[in-house]
Design a protein around this motif. Structure first.
Motif, short mmCIF file in Angstrom:
data_model
loop_
_atom_site.label_atom_id
_atom_site.label_comp_id
_atom_site.label_asym_id
_atom_site.label_seq_id
_atom_site.Cartn_x
_atom_site.Cartn_y
_atom_site.Cartn_z
N ASP A 1 -13.06 -39.28 -32.35
CA ASP A 1 -13.34 -37.85 -32.22
C ASP A 1 -12.07 -37.03 -32.31
N LEU A 2 -10.99 -37.52 -31.68
CA LEU A 2 -9.72 -36.82 -31.78
C LEU A 2 -9.24 -36.73 -33.23
N GLN A 3 -9.45 -37.79 -33.97
CA GLN A 3 -8.99 -37.81 -35.35
C GLN A 3 -9.81 -36.85 -36.22
N VAL A 4 -11.13 -36.89 -36.08
CA VAL A 4 -11.99 -36.05 -36.93
C VAL A 4 -11.75 -34.57 -36.65
N TYR A 5 -11.87 -34.19 -35.38
CA TYR A 5 -11.67 -32.78 -35.04
C TYR A 5 -10.22 -32.34 -35.27
N GLY A 6 -9.29 -33.26 -35.07
CA GLY A 6 -7.89 -32.92 -35.33
C GLY A 6 -7.64 -32.59 -36.79
N LEU A 7 -8.24 -33.35 -37.69
CA LEU A 7 -8.08 -33.06 -39.12
C LEU A 7 -8.72 -31.72 -39.48
N ILE A 8 -9.86 -31.42 -38.84
CA ILE A 8 -10.51 -30.14 -39.13
C ILE A 8 -9.65 -28.98 -38.66
N PHE A 9 -9.15 -29.07 -37.43
CA PHE A 9 -8.30 -28.00 -36.90
C PHE A 9 -7.03 -27.84 -37.74
N THR A 10 -6.45 -28.96 -38.16
CA THR A 10 -5.24 -28.90 -38.98
C THR A 10 -5.51 -28.18 -40.29
N ALA A 11 -6.63 -28.48 -40.92
CA ALA A 11 -6.97 -27.83 -42.19
C ALA A 11 -7.14 -26.32 -42.00
N VAL A 12 -7.78 -25.91 -40.90
CA VAL A 12 -7.97 -24.48 -40.66
C VAL A 12 -6.62 -23.78 -40.46
N LEU A 13 -5.75 -24.38 -39.67
CA LEU A 13 -4.44 -23.77 -39.43
C LEU A 13 -3.61 -23.71 -40.70
N CYS A 14 -3.66 -24.76 -41.51
CA CYS A 14 -2.89 -24.75 -42.76
C CYS A 14 -3.41 -23.67 -43.71
N ALA A 15 -4.73 -23.41 -43.68
CA ALA A 15 -5.28 -22.32 -44.51
C ALA A 15 -4.71 -20.98 -44.07
N ILE A 16 -4.56 -20.80 -42.76
CA ILE A 16 -3.95 -19.56 -42.25
C ILE A 16 -2.50 -19.46 -42.67
N VAL A 17 -1.78 -20.60 -42.58
CA VAL A 17 -0.37 -20.61 -42.96
C VAL A 17 -0.21 -20.29 -44.45
N PHE A 18 -1.13 -20.77 -45.27
CA PHE A 18 -1.05 -20.49 -46.70
C PHE A 18 -1.22 -19.01 -46.98
#
Length: 1005
Positions: free
Chosen positions: A292-309
């Protein structure tokens, strides 16, 4: 060759003008006077003959026959036989102290050296392309650095958001339960002291001029050099990327605790076998699954990277959305603490109570299981362990400086924002320790991982939302700063492999952002927060130590350019901060510290080998400069002790003009210079002379100096290039020997190639220049090493076998002995043995001299075979069947006759040229240079005899070293060249060594 209208620069020879009948006879000089006695000169600078009774010779008859194209071999034979009967056969070396029994016993002491004049320092050349390449470059590039962020949003908010992160919400109350209030206060103060000192150093460096992008990397690189800056900068980049993953995992863990139904996989259940109070502690503890940590962690990372972009503007717009809930959550937590009376005491939450404060004042270090619950076995927590757990909470102080390229005013924003964030967060942590320690029992502190949410008013989910947004906001700041840090490193173009991450300061580093996202994804997949935390801590501490060390170095050196606007700094504070960083690293984990230092060292080595060099005006260069000045002052101008004597060769690159203009130096000359230094260590000065007027040749000399520097770097020789402009070679060399070097770092050995082509170049001044250079070296108290056969000199990987033969004739202070040891230390000569040949006039002296030389070499720790050679006549040598016919008496007679014939023809030709070109009556009245024909014959015989001995014993030798005879006074330069030609004839590799008035070896320890 034009000699008639020019006097000898060296003062030891000259032309023979053909004025009057008196010039047809070569007169003699008084040999009873001191060889170094001054010679009277006319106003025009020519030597005069002394009115002494002439020695009866057949010179007139021989000269007349030479002019008619005939040669009297019978007359040469008589002269040869008469000289051979003389007892002293080293006539050419008579003015030097010879290696004999009496002279050898006086060696090994100290002799005063010649006074040396200082040399003016170099001018600094500003030829770089920009501020990143040259500290002297002045440009108004500040305008391109102006961004739109001020102190609050650019520095304070990122720093505060990183500091008040996941550790505060889900680990801090547990730390208070283990360490107690007193140790928790000490822990926070200890960490705050480290970060505060680092912030002070950061503020001082940041206010010492305008900053480009890169934050701490830019500061460290410009202070400690590109190698240190890049190695620490890359570690700091990895620390930021890994820290983003740590924050994201903390947010996911809180999210799953707040919403139990969000679990995709089955939770992990931990049995609690032992608890201090069974009524207050549950029997099992459920924790989220790693998947669960891995799945949700990847989702949160993708959202934050979209903001950074979306860029810095997008991050600034969403920043308040992450910050406001944090401030509100802290406000609600403190409201909950003050209203804690609404809870039942059985739950472990009391109202603010002095008794609870006293109970929690002391520490309770103990074992805990993987869930952090007290247990009889497991991991033991002490102060050092808690330091490693808590320190990541205070590692956000660089979040603002990472955005240095996007700040309006870095010199104003970085000090105020960073120190303000540290002061606010430290105060909040200290107050929280007292509050939590007074409101909850130790059992509650140890077992309730989300005590901050439990105690918050009005409902726990307010804090849970704040925890998620706070940690995601900290991750967003890390993901924003890390790509810009990597882009700044790439923009400096130190490591070519990073060229793909380049991005201008006013553009978004998209490629670097993708790379950072990949690293973050990889760390999130690990799913272990406790494993990531120590790694992040080491990278941040490494960066903090670099910042403190940079400020310490700059503050201690106090260069004229060090004028920071931030005045509240001192080198002792920076030193203390650097030491604290190192201490904390080792306190947290020896293993992780070694791994971090090894990684930084590996990056430093890679940058040093593969990176492009650049001069950023770093502090190390300033330190080297000041250390050099202090060393020079400490050395002074007093003579160096023989134990501390180092060869500082002056390599005369193109003295004879036989190399093309685009070839700065002979290819093998640098290899020979390296052979004169032990293990290649030491300094060589490669000097060249451009003939002409300085105003016209200044640019040519600069280009020649650059070309010579490139040659030195290509040959991997530790040396510097110097090119001067002078009217001629002689005047240029005199400028070099007088002005080159400082104090005891002046060159002490002049090395140059033997002009083997001096006869082939018609009309040149090579003989006169050669003699003048040797005499000038004696006047300036410098040793001389002449290399014959430089084309045959071995390269770096060419092995030679055989012997290194030393013909030790003159007491040269042990220079020849030392050179042989330095040669044998090189790989190309390491298989060679050393043979020392000494000369005696009589056989009766041989045994005693051999014994003394062996003892002397033993005291010098030199392994060498000693051979004493008697200056026998050729008839005695004929008994040796091993001598070749060419080196016998007949061959020597032929060489002797040819040399005398060349000298006579040369003198006649010069007199003819001088007589036809002398139109000034005053010149015809000047007396010619007087040459003693008997001395000429003796000198020719000495060189011929030594050459025969060398050819007899040293044919298989790898290299031969022989004492260089001094140019005799009152002898023309071409006569001296004839002497030396006879000495070096048929010897493939030979070094002619002439020492100076100093001992360079000593027998004492």
């Amino acid at each position: 060759m034009e000699n008639g209208g020019r006097h000898q620069d060296s003062g030891n020879g000259g032309a023979i003008p053909g004025a009057g009948d008196d010039a047809q006879e070569m007169t003699t000089v008084d040999l009873s006077s001191s060889p170094r006695a001054p010679v009277p000169q006319h106003s025009a600078g020519r030597f005069t003959s002394r009115a002494l009774p002439p020695i009866r010779t057949r010179e007139s008859e021989i000269r007349q026959r030479a002019q008619n194209g005939a040669h009297d071999s019978d007359g040469d034979g008589e002269v040869f036989e008469r000289i051979e009967q003389d007892r002293f056969k080293l006539e050419l070396y008579r003015s030097d102290p010879l290696v004999d029994v009496r002279g050898l016993k006086s060696m090994g002491g100290q002799q005063p050296g010649m006074p040396q004049s200082p040399r003016d320092g170099e001018d600094y050349s500003m030829n770089a392309d920009g501020p990143g390449d040259n500290p002297g470059y002045v440009s108004l590039f500040i305008e391109t650095q102006i961004g739109k962020m001020g102190t609050l949003m650019g520095v304070f908010v990122p720093c505060f958001q990183n500091i008040m992160g996941i550790i505060y919400y889900i680990r801090f109350t547990w730390i208070i339960g283990i360490a107690g209030i007193w140790n928790s206060l000490l822990l926070v103060c200890f960490c705050a002291l480290c970060t505060s000192l680092t912030a002070v150093s950061l503020s001082a460096i940041a206010t010492n001029g305008a900053m480009k992008g890169g934050g701490p990397y830019y500061l460290i690189g410009r202070a400690l050099g590109p190698e240190v800056g890049v190695s620490i900068g890359l570690c700091f980049f990895l620390g930021n990327a890994v820290a983003a993953a740590m924050y994201i995992l903390g947010a996911v863990e809180t999210f799953l605790d707040a919403i139990p139904g969000a679990d995709i996989f089955q939770q992990t259940v931990t049995d609690l076998y032992v608890a201090p109070s069974p009524s207050a502690v549950p029997q099992v503890l459920k924790s989220p699954s790693i998947h669960d940590l891995q799945v949700y962690g990847l989702i949160f990372t993708a959202v934050l990277c979209a903001i950074v972009f979306g860029g810095v503007k997008t991050v600034n717009r969403v920043g308040p959305a992450f910050l406001v809930p944090v401030i509100l959550s802290i406000f609600f937590i403190f409201i909950g603490i003050f209203t804690a009376g609404r809870y039942d005491d059985s739950l472990g939450i009391t109202r603010l109570s002095a008794s609870t404060l006293r109970d929690n004042w002391g520490s309770a270090y103990q074992f805990t299981n993987d869930a952090g619950i007290p247990a009889p076995t497991g991991f033991y927590w002490d102060f050092e362990s808690l330091l490693g757990l808590f320190f990541p909470a205070v590692t956000g102080i660089m979040a603002g400086s990472n955005r240095s390229g996007s700040l309006k005013d870095t010199q104003r924003s970085i000090p105020r924002g960073t120190l303000g964030a540290i002061a606010a967060s430290t105060t909040l942590y200290l107050v929280s320790i007292i509050m939590f320690g007074a409101v909850a029992t130790r059992e509650k502190l140890l077992t309730d991982r989300l005590l901050t949410a439990t105690i918050a008013w009005p409902v726990p989910w307010v804090v849970q939302v704040a925890i998620i947004l706070s940690t995601l906001g900290a991750a967003l700041q890390s993901l924003t700063g890390a790509p810009r840090l990597l882009a700044a490193i790439a923009n400096d173009d130190i490591i070519p492999v990073l060229k793909y991450f380049k991005a201008p300061d006013d553009e978004e580093p998209y490629v670097a952002t993708v790379f950072t996202m990949i690293i973050c994804f990889g760390c999130v997949v690990l799913g272990n927060l406790d494993l990531i935390s120590p790694v992040t801590t080491m990278f941040f501490l490494l960066c903090y130590g670099g910042v403190n060390l940079s400020c310490f170095l700059l503050d201690l050196l106090d260069a004229p350019s060090w004028r920071p606007r931030f005045k509240f700094h001192h080198w002792s504070l920076s030193l203390l901060g650097a030491l604290l960083c190192i201490i904390i690293m080792f306190m947290i984990s020896w293993g992780f510290t070694i791994v971090a230092l090894a990684l930084a060292g590996l990056l430093y080595w890679y940058v040093s080998i593969k990176g492009k060099g650049g001069d950023w005006g770093d502090g190390f260069k300033s330190a080297y400069f000041q250390l050099a000045l202090r060393s020079l002052r400490s050395l002074g101008a007093t003579p160096v002790h023989p134990k501390n004597w180092y060869p500082i060769p002056l390599i005369f690159c193109k003295p004879w003009g036989i190399l093309p203009n685009d070839v700065p130096c002979h290819p093998k000359l640098a290899d020979f210079a390296n052979c004169m230094k032990k293990k290649g260590r030491g300094m060589s000065i490669f000097a060249s002379i451009v003939e002409g007027d300085y105003e016209q040749k200044a640019e040519e000399s600069r280009v020649a100096c650059e070309l010579l520097s490139t040659y030195i770097e290509h040959k991997k020789c530790e040396g510097v290039a110097e090119v001067i402009v002078a009217p001629n070679i002689v005047e240029g060399f005199r400028l070099i020997v007088q002005a080159m070097g400082l104090a005891n770092l002046k060159p002490n050995i002049v090395c140059m190639r033997y002009p083997e082509i001096w006869r082939e170049v018609k009309g040149s001044n090579i003989p006169e220049n050669f003699v003048s250079i040797i005499n000038d070296c004696s006047l300036s108290n410098k040793a001389v090493v002449i290399v014959k056969g430089l084309d045959e000199w071995p390269g770096e990987f060419q092995k030679h076998y055989g012997t290194i033969d030393l013909y030790w004739i003159v007491r040269d202070g042990g220079l020849m002995l030392l050179l042989s040891q330095l040669l044998r230390a090189k790989d190309c000569f390491e298989s060679c043995k050393i043979q020392v040949f000494c000369m005696v006039e009589e056989d009766s002296e041989a045994d005693e001299l051999k014994t003394d030389v062996k003892k002397f070499l033993y005291d010098l720790r030199m392994q060498a075979e000693v051979i004493v050679v008697t200056m026998k006549s050729w008839e005695d040598h004929q008994e040796d069947a091993q001598i070749a016919e060419s080196t016998g008496r007949d061959g020597a007679m032929e060489s002797f006759s040819r040399a005398r014939k060349r000298i006579a023809e040369h003198g006649a030709r010069i007199r003819t040229e001088t007589g036809s070109s002398s139109s000034n009556p005053s010149e015809s009245e000047i007396a010619p240079i007087a040459v003693d024909e008997q001395q000429v014959n003796k000198f020719l015989y000495t060189c011929l005899k030594l050459n025969s001995i060398i050819m007899r014993y040293s044919v298989p030798a790898a290299v031969v070293l022989v004492s260089l005879p001094p140019p005799p006074p009152h002898h023309p330069a071409y006569c001296y060249m004839e002497y030396i030609d006879l000495l070096v004839e048929s010897v493939p590799r030979l070094l002619m060594v002439r020492g100076y008035r100093r001992d360079v070896v000593t027998i004492f320890t």
